[in-house]
Design a protein around this motif. Structure first.
Motif, PDB file in Angstrom:
ATOM      1  N   THR A 332      40.417  58.457  46.858  1.00  0.00           N
ATOM      2  CA  THR A 332      40.142  60.017  46.805  1.00  0.00           C
ATOM      3  C   THR A 332      41.378  60.826  47.168  1.00  0.00           C
ATOM      4  OG1 THR A 332      39.732  60.257  49.260  1.00  0.00           O
ATOM      5  CG2 THR A 332      38.039  59.482  48.520  1.00  0.00           C
ATOM      6  N   LYS A 333      42.936  59.927  47.473  1.00  0.00           N
ATOM      7  CA  LYS A 333      43.786  61.259  47.643  1.00  0.00           C
ATOM      8  C   LYS A 333      45.005  61.109  46.551  1.00  0.00           C
ATOM      9  CE  LYS A 333      43.347  62.198  52.979  1.00  0.00           C
ATOM     10  NZ  LYS A 333      41.787  60.816  52.474  1.00  0.00           N
ATOM     11  N   TYR A 334      45.038  59.885  46.037  1.00  0.00           N
ATOM     12  CA  TYR A 334      46.464  59.621  45.937  1.00  0.00           C
ATOM     13  C   TYR A 334      45.749  59.163  44.003  1.00  0.00           C
ATOM     14  CZ  TYR A 334      48.356  58.964  49.484  1.00  0.00           C
ATOM     15  OH  TYR A 334      48.835  60.010  51.089  1.00  0.00           O
ATOM     16  N   ASP A 335      47.043  59.214  43.578  1.00  0.00           N
ATOM     17  CA  ASP A 335      46.133  58.644  41.912  1.00  0.00           C
ATOM     18  C   ASP A 335      46.074  57.268  42.186  1.00  0.00           C
ATOM     19  OD1 ASP A 335      46.307  57.631  39.272  1.00  0.00           O
ATOM     20  OD2 ASP A 335      48.127  58.269  39.037  1.00  0.00           O
ATOM     21  N   GLN A 336      44.698  56.962  41.682  1.00  0.00           N
ATOM     22  CA  GLN A 336      43.982  55.620  41.107  1.00  0.00           C
ATOM     23  C   GLN A 336      44.791  54.402  40.086  1.00  0.00           C
ATOM     24  OE1 GLN A 336      40.000  55.484  41.692  1.00  0.00           O
ATOM     25  NE2 GLN A 336      39.457  57.498  41.801  1.00  0.00           N
ATOM     26  N   ARG A 337      45.409  54.846  39.398  1.00  0.00           N
ATOM     27  CA  ARG A 337      46.101  54.029  38.701  1.00  0.00           C
ATOM     28  C   ARG A 337      47.496  53.182  39.868  1.00  0.00           C
ATOM     29  NH1 ARG A 337      48.414  57.778  34.217  1.00  0.00           N
ATOM     30  NH2 ARG A 337      48.618  58.543  35.901  1.00  0.00           N
ATOM     31  N   ALA A 338      47.615  53.872  40.231  1.00  0.00           N
ATOM     32  CA  ALA A 338      49.065  53.213  41.021  1.00  0.00           C
ATOM     33  C   ALA A 338      48.826  52.611  42.494  1.00  0.00           C
ATOM     34  CB  ALA A 338      49.879  54.861  41.539  1.00  0.00           C
ATOM     35  N   PHE A 379      42.384  46.613  46.970  1.00  0.00           N
ATOM     36  CA  PHE A 379      43.179  47.873  45.859  1.00  0.00           C
ATOM     37  C   PHE A 379      42.742  47.544  44.668  1.00  0.00           C
ATOM     38  CE2 PHE A 379      45.372  48.118  49.547  1.00  0.00           C
ATOM     39  CZ  PHE A 379      45.771  49.356  49.803  1.00  0.00           C
ATOM     40  N   PHE A 380      42.869  46.003  43.842  1.00  0.00           N
ATOM     41  CA  PHE A 380      42.481  46.280  42.504  1.00  0.00           C
ATOM     42  C   PHE A 380      40.452  47.151  41.694  1.00  0.00           C
ATOM     43  CE2 PHE A 380      40.775  41.717  42.242  1.00  0.00           C
ATOM     44  CZ  PHE A 380      40.447  41.805  40.342  1.00  0.00           C
ATOM     45  N   PHE A 381      40.138  46.559  42.751  1.00  0.00           N
ATOM     46  CA  PHE A 381      39.038  45.972  42.806  1.00  0.00           C
ATOM     47  C   PHE A 381      38.346  47.979  42.651  1.00  0.00           C
ATOM     48  CE2 PHE A 381      34.691  44.823  42.611  1.00  0.00           C
ATOM     49  CZ  PHE A 381      34.430  43.779  42.064  1.00  0.00           C
ATOM     50  N   ILE A 382      38.616  48.115  43.698  1.00  0.00           N
ATOM     51  CA  ILE A 382      37.704  49.586  44.546  1.00  0.00           C
ATOM     52  C   ILE A 382      38.496  50.761  43.199  1.00  0.00           C
ATOM     53  CG2 ILE A 382      37.273  51.703  45.793  1.00  0.00           C
ATOM     54  CD1 ILE A 382      37.386  49.347  47.743  1.00  0.00           C
ATOM     55  N   PRO A 383      39.309  50.747  43.026  1.00  0.00           N
ATOM     56  CA  PRO A 383      40.011  51.731  42.285  1.00  0.00           C
ATOM     57  C   PRO A 383      39.970  51.981  40.454  1.00  0.00           C
ATOM     58  CG  PRO A 383      41.807  51.153  43.377  1.00  0.00           C
ATOM     59  CD  PRO A 383      41.204  50.463  43.845  1.00  0.00           C
ATOM     60  N   LEU A 384      39.395  50.241  40.332  1.00  0.00           N
ATOM     61  CA  LEU A 384      39.029  49.756  38.413  1.00  0.00           C
ATOM     62  C   LEU A 384      37.350  50.188  38.635  1.00  0.00           C
ATOM     63  CD1 LEU A 384      41.271  47.274  37.605  1.00  0.00           C
ATOM     64  CD2 LEU A 384      42.083  49.501  37.238  1.00  0.00           C
ATOM     65  N   SER A 385      37.516  50.546  39.328  1.00  0.00           N
ATOM     66  CA  SER A 385      35.816  50.580  39.431  1.00  0.00           C
ATOM     67  C   SER A 385      35.143  51.852  39.314  1.00  0.00           C
ATOM     68  CB  SER A 385      34.943  49.870  40.714  1.00  0.00           C
ATOM     69  OG  SER A 385      34.685  48.291  40.600  1.00  0.00           O
ATOM     70  N   PRO A 496      45.023  56.967  30.868  1.00  0.00           N
ATOM     71  CA  PRO A 496      44.542  58.611  31.108  1.00  0.00           C
ATOM     72  C   PRO A 496      44.394  59.203  32.612  1.00  0.00           C
ATOM     73  CG  PRO A 496      42.819  58.797  30.302  1.00  0.00           C
ATOM     74  CD  PRO A 496      42.619  57.327  30.171  1.00  0.00           C
ATOM     75  N   ARG A 497      45.103  60.215  33.696  1.00  0.00           N
ATOM     76  CA  ARG A 497      45.702  60.408  34.802  1.00  0.00           C
ATOM     77  C   ARG A 497      43.798  60.675  35.077  1.00  0.00           C
ATOM     78  NH1 ARG A 497      49.042  61.162  38.564  1.00  0.00           N
ATOM     79  NH2 ARG A 497      47.585  62.764  40.624  1.00  0.00           N
ATOM     80  N   PRO A 498      43.280  59.995  36.131  1.00  0.00           N
ATOM     81  CA  PRO A 498      42.257  60.598  36.438  1.00  0.00           C
ATOM     82  C   PRO A 498      41.743  61.526  37.959  1.00  0.00           C
ATOM     83  CG  PRO A 498      42.843  58.603  37.414  1.00  0.00           C
ATOM     84  CD  PRO A 498      43.984  58.876  36.795  1.00  0.00           C
ATOM     85  N   LYS A 499      41.015  62.431  37.943  1.00  0.00           N
ATOM     86  CA  LYS A 499      41.245  63.434  38.543  1.00  0.00           C
ATOM     87  C   LYS A 499      40.902  63.137  39.725  1.00  0.00           C
ATOM     88  CE  LYS A 499      38.754  66.527  35.463  1.00  0.00           C
ATOM     89  NZ  LYS A 499      37.287  65.725  34.534  1.00  0.00           N
ATOM     90  N   SER A 500      41.836  62.899  40.955  1.00  0.00           N
ATOM     91  CA  SER A 500      41.557  62.920  42.723  1.00  0.00           C
ATOM     92  C   SER A 500      39.942  62.913  42.995  1.00  0.00           C
ATOM     93  CB  SER A 500      43.050  63.858  43.422  1.00  0.00           C
ATOM     94  OG  SER A 500      42.403  65.032  43.358  1.00  0.00           O
TER      95      SER A 500
END
Length: 509
Positions: A332-338, A379-385, A496-500
């Motif tokens: 919720t705070k950082y760029d999920q792509r990173a 780290f890979f599963f939650i942000p990608l979902s 594209p950069r997701p909205k936090s």
């Protein structure tokens, strides 16, 4: 009023309980994917069938589930999300009972297909309903809870399956679903009534459904039987591959031109969804490939029992459980792509560590990559979902979740097949190279001087060469899987950069 607005009467304890019910139902279905893996020898012995026939117990479930998962969007739109979720739970429980009561392989495979058909929609619907009952700012944490059950299920499956089969009988791996299935279904009926979605009289796309069953069935059969039939050197496998490929092309064209498609392929027009799902598929394929290979390598080469191989694999669970809620908060705070890129790079590094394993490796040397992998997976599963579901409109969420889970399931099956095939093929090459450079006479003389007979000394050398060749080959496969992880980590940046803080229906593209 938005069909996907937060539910007013679901707050506090009721909301937490509803979230737990959804996550637990998902856990049961994911667990059933792997719980039968270690029990196959018990099942084949009990039903007096061959080991290769026994694997149909696993694959029949996977095929049925893979076919039903993409239909979730259509089913939810036609009959209502909560109604389909509850029906699926009751159906899954009923077929679990029948699986446990099976007296022949035919009956067991038929009941596993039933289990898969009803189990398929539970995964994406539990995800959709979690997004539906939580307000946008809490959705990431809800996804963390859901992802935790999806990751821990395949880890606990082999341990539970092995322990139950060894100490009671294989029938109980199915009977344990009864209290969970009924409990979750009844709780969902009580708690989620107000979360029901509007229904429309959607026409069924019969042509699309037939094509879907045809190409997925052919692909899964090809993956199951390929290794046994020496892949494309056998005409049957070539025919299956052709059916799967042509079926997929015709199916795609059909669904794009159909007014009421059974699978909404249009969702791929969102770049955020497509890239996230692609990275998830590559990552999960490599992850599942290693999950299938490691226990086999431990048992064949290092003499581990099924239970101990299960324990070693399960050391991954600790990190996953610990990190899932933390990663959900970070998302919720950082760029999920990173975050996703970091997770995949860490998985690549861990898999690279395995590429240097030897037959002398002790428990801790083998467990360390597993423990680190546990920390990396959320780290890979939650942000990608999150990124995938944030890229689509709210009313497309059930279809998007269905497509995402379908591609993840298929990627896992393909990854496992490719990993095991590469491992076996490279082992043969490594064995012939080692045999060519080995001075057998010198080694045999040394063994004969130690009191071995000529036959046992040759058998001893042969088994040593086999073990070393198998280990070299496993290292080779781990190296390839590490590169797949790194590739997945790189392609995320095309998103594209997701909205936090936005996760559900946030429309980031």
């Amino acid at each position: 009023m938005n069909n996907y607005a937060p539910i007013p009467n679901l707050t506090g304890g009721r909301l937490l309980l509803a979230a737990f019910v959804l996550a637990f139902a998902n856990f049961m279905v994911v667990l059933d994917m792997t719980i039968a893996n270690v029990s196959v020898p018990h099942i084949t012995g009990s039903l007096a069938v061959s080991a290769s026939q026994g694997t149909w117990v696993i694959t029949s479930y996977a095929v049925a589930e893979a076919i039903c998962v993409p239909l979730t969007g259509w089913l939810a739109g036609r009959f209502g999300t909560v109604r389909i979720f509850v029906i699926s739970l009751f159906g899954f429980t009923l077929f679990s009972v029948l699986c446990g009561l099976s007296t022949s392989l035919e009956m067991l495979v038929f009941c596993r297909i039933g289990q898969g058909l009803f189990g398929g929609p539970i995964m994406p619907l539990s995800q959709t309903l979690l997004m539906r009952i939580f307000p946008p700012e809490k959705q990431s944490q809800a996804m963390g809870m859901w992802a935790m059950t999806t990751v821990v299920g395949p880890i606990l499956g082999p341990i539970l399956g092995g322990t139950i089969s060894d100490n009671w009988s294989w029938h109980w791996i199915f009977f344990i679903n009864i209290p969970v299935g009924i409990g979750c279904a009844l709780a969902a009926m009580r708690l989620l009534k107000s979360a029901e979605t509007a229904t429309n009289t959607l026409k069924i796309d019969r042509g699309g459904l037939m094509l879907l069953i045809l190409w997925i069935g052919a692909l899964q059969l090809m993956l199951d039987l390929g290794h046994e039939y020496d892949w494309f050197n056998h005409p049957f496998i070539v025919i299956l591959a052709m059916i799967a490929l042509i079926g997929l092309i015709v199916f795609t064209i059909w669904e794009l031109t159909e007014r009421h498609p059974v699978v909404n392929i249009q969702i791929f027009k969102y770049r955020g969804f497509t890239i996230s799902v692609l990275a998830l598929a590559f990552g999960f394929g490599a992850f599942f490939g290693s999950i299938v290979m490691i226990p086999q390598w431990l048992q064949v080469n290092l003499g581990y029992t099924a239970t101990w191989a299960g324990y070693l694999t399960a050391t991954m669970g600790f990190g996953s459980l610990l990190m899932s809620p933390i990663v959900a908060k970070l998302a919720t705070k950082y760029d999920q792509r990173a975050l996703a890129s970091f997770g995949l790079c860490l998985l690549g590094g861990v898999t690279l560590m395995r590429a240097f394993w030897t037959t002398e490796a002790d428990f801790m040397a083998l467990a360390l990559p597993q423990i680190l992998q546990g920390f990396a997976v959320p780290f890979f599963f939650i942000p990608l979902s999150n990124m995938a579901l944030a890229s689509v409109l709210p009313q497309e969420m059930a279809s998007a979740a269905g497509l995402m889970n379908f591609l993840r399931t298929m990627a896992g099956a393909i990854g496992a097949s490719i990993a095991v095939t590469l491992w076996d093929d490279h082992a043969k090459v490594a064995r012939s190279e080692m045999a060519g450079s080995l001075h057998v006479d010198e080694v045999q003389n040394t063994l004969l001087q130690r009191g071995m007979s000529p036959e046992s000394s040759l058998a001893y050398i042969s088994s040593l060469v086999d073990k070393e060749a198998s280990t070299l080959s496993a290292n080779h496969v781990f190296l390839i899987l590490a590169m797949v992880f790194v590739f997945a980590a790189l392609i995320i940046w095309l998103c594209p950069r997701p909205k936090s803080g936005v996760t559900g229906g946030g429309h980031a593209h």
